[in-house]
Write a protein that holds these residues in place. Structure first.
Motif, PDB file in Angstrom:
ATOM      1  N   VAL A 121      -3.732  10.541  38.695  1.00 31.09           N
ATOM      2  CA  VAL A 121      -4.257   9.380  37.978  1.00 31.09           C
ATOM      3  C   VAL A 121      -3.744   8.088  38.600  1.00 31.09           C
ATOM      4  CG1 VAL A 121      -4.359   8.211  35.761  1.00 31.09           C
ATOM      5  CG2 VAL A 121      -4.443  10.693  35.861  1.00 31.09           C
ATOM      6  N   PHE A 122      -2.440   7.988  38.775  1.00 29.16           N
ATOM      7  CA  PHE A 122      -1.865   6.766  39.317  1.00 29.16           C
ATOM      8  C   PHE A 122      -1.845   6.762  40.850  1.00 29.16           C
ATOM      9  CE2 PHE A 122       0.393   6.845  35.096  1.00 29.16           C
ATOM     10  CZ  PHE A 122      -0.383   5.840  34.552  1.00 29.16           C
ATOM     11  N   GLN A 123      -2.308   7.867  41.465  1.00 28.09           N
ATOM     12  CA  GLN A 123      -2.421   7.985  42.918  1.00 28.09           C
ATOM     13  C   GLN A 123      -1.111   7.658  43.639  1.00 28.09           C
ATOM     14  OE1 GLN A 123      -5.329   9.006  44.537  1.00 28.09           O
ATOM     15  NE2 GLN A 123      -6.025   9.490  42.487  1.00 28.09           N
ATOM     16  N   MET A 124       0.003   8.135  43.097  1.00 22.58           N
ATOM     17  CA  MET A 124       1.299   7.903  43.737  1.00 22.58           C
ATOM     18  C   MET A 124       1.483   8.889  44.885  1.00 22.58           C
ATOM     19  SD  MET A 124       3.843   7.147  40.535  1.00 22.58           S
ATOM     20  CE  MET A 124       5.150   6.502  41.531  1.00 22.58           C
ATOM     21  N   GLU A 125       2.036   8.394  45.961  1.00 23.42           N
ATOM     22  CA  GLU A 125       2.299   9.250  47.109  1.00 23.42           C
ATOM     23  C   GLU A 125       3.653   9.936  46.936  1.00 23.42           C
ATOM     24  OE1 GLU A 125       1.844   7.003  50.670  1.00 23.42           O
ATOM     25  OE2 GLU A 125      -0.091   6.209  50.043  1.00 23.42           O
ATOM     26  N   ASN A 126       3.856  11.018  47.667  1.00 22.47           N
ATOM     27  CA  ASN A 126       5.044  11.859  47.497  1.00 22.47           C
ATOM     28  C   ASN A 126       6.352  11.099  47.663  1.00 22.47           C
ATOM     29  OD1 ASN A 126       3.611  14.135  46.883  1.00 22.47           O
ATOM     30  ND2 ASN A 126       3.480  14.816  48.997  1.00 22.47           N
ATOM     31  N   GLU A 127       6.418  10.155  48.603  1.00 25.58           N
ATOM     32  CA  GLU A 127       7.694   9.463  48.815  1.00 25.58           C
ATOM     33  C   GLU A 127       8.028   8.481  47.701  1.00 25.58           C
ATOM     34  OE1 GLU A 127       4.572   7.398  51.405  1.00 25.58           O
ATOM     35  OE2 GLU A 127       5.312   9.434  51.279  1.00 25.58           O
TER      36      GLU A 127
END
Length: 79
Positions: free
Chosen positions: A27-33
């Protein structure tokens, strides 16, 4: 309070972490790092007040407990 085993507690903790992890990634499209440490997701609320998080309320879908009461009332009226 009921006596719960450690495996029960671990299972539900992991379930909640998975749910929050999916919200952050999809949903928030956060990347792994930029994602937080997984263990920190076991506390706090999952939802907010957006339309997606309160889908049932926004679209007027009744909760299960209200559906059960409604069906019992309908059966009582029919009899």
């Amino acid at each position: 309070m009921k006596n719960r085993s450690k495996s029960y507690t671990r299972h539900h903790r992991e379930r909640i972490i998975q749910k929050k992890w999916a919200i952050l990634k999809n949903v928030f499209q956060m990347e792994n790092e930029f994602l937080p440490v997984r263990g920190s997701l076991s506390k706090g609320k999952v939802h907010c007040s957006c339309r997606m998080c309160r889908y049932e309320q926004y679209h007027g879908i009744p909760k299960a407990k209200y559906k059960v009461n409604w069906r019992a009332l309908q059966e009582e009226i029919d009899n």
